[in-house]
Design a protein around this motif. Structure first.
Motif, mmCIF file in Angstrom:
data_model
loop_
_atom_site.group_PDB
_atom_site.id
_atom_site.type_symbol
_atom_site.label_atom_id
_atom_site.label_comp_id
_atom_site.label_asym_id
_atom_site.label_seq_id
_atom_site.Cartn_x
_atom_site.Cartn_y
_atom_site.Cartn_z
ATOM 1 N N ALA A 40 -49.417 -23.146 22.338
ATOM 2 C CA ALA A 40 -49.335 -24.575 21.700
ATOM 3 C C ALA A 40 -50.265 -24.292 20.379
ATOM 4 O O ALA A 40 -51.218 -24.026 20.642
ATOM 5 N N LEU A 41 -48.789 -25.397 19.554
ATOM 6 C CA LEU A 41 -49.987 -24.979 18.416
ATOM 7 C C LEU A 41 -51.259 -25.707 18.284
ATOM 8 O O LEU A 41 -51.896 -25.269 17.537
ATOM 9 N N SER A 42 -52.254 -26.594 19.000
ATOM 10 C CA SER A 42 -53.144 -26.988 18.882
ATOM 11 C C SER A 42 -53.926 -25.965 19.103
ATOM 12 O O SER A 42 -55.558 -26.163 18.725
ATOM 13 N N LEU A 43 -53.892 -24.526 20.127
ATOM 14 C CA LEU A 43 -54.988 -24.199 20.487
ATOM 15 C C LEU A 43 -54.771 -23.239 20.171
ATOM 16 O O LEU A 43 -55.766 -22.543 18.957
ATOM 17 N N PHE A 44 -53.766 -22.066 19.260
ATOM 18 C CA PHE A 44 -53.559 -21.187 18.680
ATOM 19 C C PHE A 44 -53.126 -20.827 17.291
ATOM 20 O O PHE A 44 -53.534 -19.951 16.562
ATOM 21 N N ARG A 45 -53.505 -22.484 16.435
ATOM 22 C CA ARG A 45 -52.806 -22.165 15.622
ATOM 23 C C ARG A 45 -53.538 -22.333 14.414
ATOM 24 O O ARG A 45 -54.445 -23.766 14.724
ATOM 25 N N GLN A 46 -53.965 -22.038 13.414
ATOM 26 C CA GLN A 46 -55.090 -22.401 12.561
ATOM 27 C C GLN A 46 -54.475 -23.682 12.132
ATOM 28 O O GLN A 46 -53.309 -23.561 11.650
ATOM 29 N N ALA A 47 -55.732 -24.419 11.183
ATOM 30 C CA ALA A 47 -55.051 -25.851 11.156
ATOM 31 C C ALA A 47 -54.533 -25.407 9.797
ATOM 32 O O ALA A 47 -55.045 -24.237 8.682
ATOM 33 N N THR A 48 -54.083 -26.477 9.137
ATOM 34 C CA THR A 48 -53.196 -26.273 7.918
ATOM 35 C C THR A 48 -53.535 -27.737 6.940
ATOM 36 O O THR A 48 -53.641 -28.563 7.511
ATOM 37 N N SER A 49 -53.627 -27.569 5.747
ATOM 38 C CA SER A 49 -53.945 -29.023 4.165
ATOM 39 C C SER A 49 -52.808 -29.510 4.692
ATOM 40 O O SER A 49 -51.702 -28.509 4.256
ATOM 41 N N ASP A 50 -53.009 -30.267 4.025
ATOM 42 C CA ASP A 50 -51.113 -31.039 3.379
ATOM 43 C C ASP A 50 -51.353 -30.515 1.363
ATOM 44 O O ASP A 50 -50.145 -30.274 1.554
ATOM 45 N N ASN A 51 -52.073 -29.505 1.372
ATOM 46 C CA ASN A 51 -51.907 -29.196 -0.060
ATOM 47 C C ASN A 51 -50.941 -27.164 0.226
ATOM 48 O O ASN A 51 -50.503 -26.550 -0.610
ATOM 49 N N ASP A 52 -51.564 -26.942 1.931
ATOM 50 C CA ASP A 52 -50.628 -25.620 1.582
ATOM 51 C C ASP A 52 -48.649 -25.588 1.844
ATOM 52 O O ASP A 52 -48.144 -26.685 1.714
ATOM 53 N N VAL A 53 -48.837 -24.946 0.762
ATOM 54 C CA VAL A 53 -47.187 -24.620 0.195
ATOM 55 C C VAL A 53 -46.219 -23.777 1.283
ATOM 56 O O VAL A 53 -46.537 -23.156 1.954
ATOM 57 N N VAL A 54 -45.366 -23.923 2.075
ATOM 58 C CA VAL A 54 -44.237 -23.149 3.084
ATOM 59 C C VAL A 54 -43.668 -22.447 2.845
ATOM 60 O O VAL A 54 -42.725 -22.895 1.635
ATOM 61 N N GLU A 55 -43.956 -21.144 2.204
ATOM 62 C CA GLU A 55 -43.071 -20.276 1.598
ATOM 63 C C GLU A 55 -41.700 -19.786 2.623
ATOM 64 O O GLU A 55 -41.358 -19.273 2.232
ATOM 65 N N TRP A 56 -41.881 -19.644 3.988
ATOM 66 C CA TRP A 56 -41.761 -19.495 5.042
ATOM 67 C C TRP A 56 -41.529 -20.219 6.840
ATOM 68 O O TRP A 56 -41.842 -20.872 6.886
ATOM 69 N N ASN A 57 -40.356 -20.122 7.083
ATOM 70 C CA ASN A 57 -40.065 -20.648 8.285
ATOM 71 C C ASN A 57 -39.673 -19.661 9.426
ATOM 72 O O ASN A 57 -38.835 -18.812 9.112
ATOM 73 N N VAL A 58 -40.243 -20.002 10.817
ATOM 74 C CA VAL A 58 -40.027 -18.961 11.618
ATOM 75 C C VAL A 58 -39.856 -19.687 12.571
ATOM 76 O O VAL A 58 -40.300 -20.416 13.205
ATOM 77 N N TYR A 59 -38.507 -19.186 13.480
ATOM 78 C CA TYR A 59 -38.042 -20.154 14.134
ATOM 79 C C TYR A 59 -37.588 -19.003 15.747
ATOM 80 O O TYR A 59 -37.771 -17.646 15.400
ATOM 81 N N VAL A 60 -39.037 -19.811 16.790
ATOM 82 C CA VAL A 60 -38.768 -18.212 17.463
ATOM 83 C C VAL A 60 -38.417 -18.922 19.041
ATOM 84 O O VAL A 60 -38.384 -19.864 20.109
ATOM 85 N N ASP A 61 -36.697 -18.122 19.472
ATOM 86 C CA ASP A 61 -36.150 -17.685 20.426
ATOM 87 C C ASP A 61 -37.534 -18.329 21.905
ATOM 88 O O ASP A 61 -37.830 -17.926 22.218
ATOM 89 N N GLN A 62 -36.741 -19.615 22.304
ATOM 90 C CA GLN A 62 -37.334 -20.105 23.571
ATOM 91 C C GLN A 62 -36.073 -20.267 24.923
ATOM 92 O O GLN A 62 -37.037 -20.780 26.182
ATOM 93 N N SER A 63 -35.145 -20.041 24.501
ATOM 94 C CA SER A 63 -34.459 -19.737 25.488
ATOM 95 C C SER A 63 -34.845 -19.142 26.921
ATOM 96 O O SER A 63 -35.226 -18.308 26.880
ATOM 97 N N LYS A 64 -33.549 -19.048 27.940
ATOM 98 C CA LYS A 64 -33.966 -18.420 29.301
ATOM 99 C C LYS A 64 -34.184 -16.525 28.831
ATOM 100 O O LYS A 64 -35.208 -15.748 29.583
#
Length: 352
Positions: A40-64
């Motif tokens: 759950a993003l709310s549990l395990f992800r550190q908070a980010t602010s609006d000023n944070d610049v996203v340099e990478w997008n990581v997509y994790v497959d959740q298929s069967k």
């Protein structure tokens, strides 16, 4: 001391006699079930602010196919290890790969890549540090490794090893993981308690079987045949001493059961403080408190879980009502004058 043990033993057996006729004590408040971690993003992800610049997008497959390759481990590890410049998103890929797929896309560099069979913390660490050239906390990495070792031991029923692994995870002092590790450790302690309770039931059944059903007949024989009275009563005393020894064994096992429950309760309650919006933590604490016969507190924790997730209302409301009825029966049982330790022992035996 022997007289005190004998009195306690008799009181315990008397308490059982009453409780056998109290239907309110015959069923558990809620079935025990292993807490399964959920990402759950709310549990395990550190908070980010609006000023944070996203340099990478990581997509994790959740298929069967990926879930069978422990994709949840990869998702959790990316959420915990990746800095705020990395956006981590669960996704479902249409790919012929065997599973465990992740896709990384740089928003600044003209770079993207895919990796399959990502099923461990070490693999996620290598992707972040070598392929994406990011700085990652080794302390968080160590914490995650110990947490997943603990989860593996817990699923295998290796309770002692699971608790040791969770202890080491907590020793890393990674705040963002402490709450969920405590919740998992409370589950391990609860499993240990249930194991002790199973053994306790076996020991108590042996103790009950030692109570002579022909006791009135023995006394009648002693009265009718005075010459045999000394031998009869000597045998009866020896038998009673064996019962006292077995009752001390019962008390010892019950102490182990209670201690494991207390450790589980401490972890679960602390988890609710660290994860106040995670209803599973409140559910676990409520269940353990009911095992400890702290019924009013248990009901309050269940109420808090309902406030966080209204869909729990239909399943928990009957549980809370049974807790109220149990409290009434408990108050009635106390009125009989039994000591608290004997009453708890009798109640826990009935629950096993």
């Amino acid at each position: 001391m022997r007289k005190k043990n004998r009195t306690s033993r008799i009181g315990f057996i008397s308490a059982l006699t009453l409780l056998f006729h109290c239907d309110g004590f015959t069923a558990r408040v809620s079935p025990w079930s292993l807490v399964k971690e959920r990402s759950a993003l709310s549990l395990f992800r550190q908070a980010t602010s609006d000023n944070d610049v996203v340099e990478w997008n990581v997509y994790v497959d959740q298929s069967k196919a990926s879930l069978e390759k422990r994709a949840n481990t990869a998702l959790d590890a990316f959420l915990a290890l990746a800095p705020s410049s990395v956006a981590v998103t669960p996704a479902v890929f249409k790919s012929k790969a065997k599973g465990g797929m992740i896709r990384c896309i740089s928003s600044k560099k003209n770079k993207s890549f895919e990796v399959s069979n990502v099923d461990s913390v070490d693999k996620v660490y290598r992707i972040l540090t070598k392929h994406m050239e990011l700085k990652v906390s080794t302390k968080v990495c160590d914490c995650l490794k110990w947490k997943y070792k603990g989860n593996g031991h817990l699923e295998a029923g290796q309770i002692d090893l699971a608790i040791d692994a969770y202890d080491k995870a907590i020793e890393t002092e990674v705040g963002q993981q402490e709450g969920i590790v405590l919740l998992m450790r409370s589950t391990a302690y609860l499993q240990r308690a249930i194991s002790h309770r199973t053994t306790l039931k076996e020991i108590v059944n042996e103790l009950i079987g030692m109570v002579p059903s022909a006791l009135p007949f023995v006394f009648d024989e002693a009265i009718r045949h005075p010459s045999l009275a000394n031998a009869i009563f000597r045998k009866f005393v020896e038998h009673t001493e064996r019962q006292d020894k077995h009752f001390r064994k019962t008390q010892y096992r019950h102490g182990l059961y209670q201690y494991a429950l207390l450790k589980a309760a401490q972890d679960a309650i602390r988890a609710t403080q660290l994860l106040p919006y995670y209803e599973v933590a409140w559910l676990r604490a409520g269940e353990i408190l009911s095992e400890l016969w702290r019924l009013k507190e248990s009901a309050q924790y269940y109420e808090n879980a309902i406030e966080l997730d209204s869909s729990l209302e239909s399943s928990l409301r009957p549980v809370i009502e049974r807790l109220r009825l149990r409290q009434e029966l408990l108050d009635t049982a106390r009125a009989y004058g039994w000591t608290e330790d004997i009453l708890r022992l009798a109640l826990d035996y009935q629950r096993a």
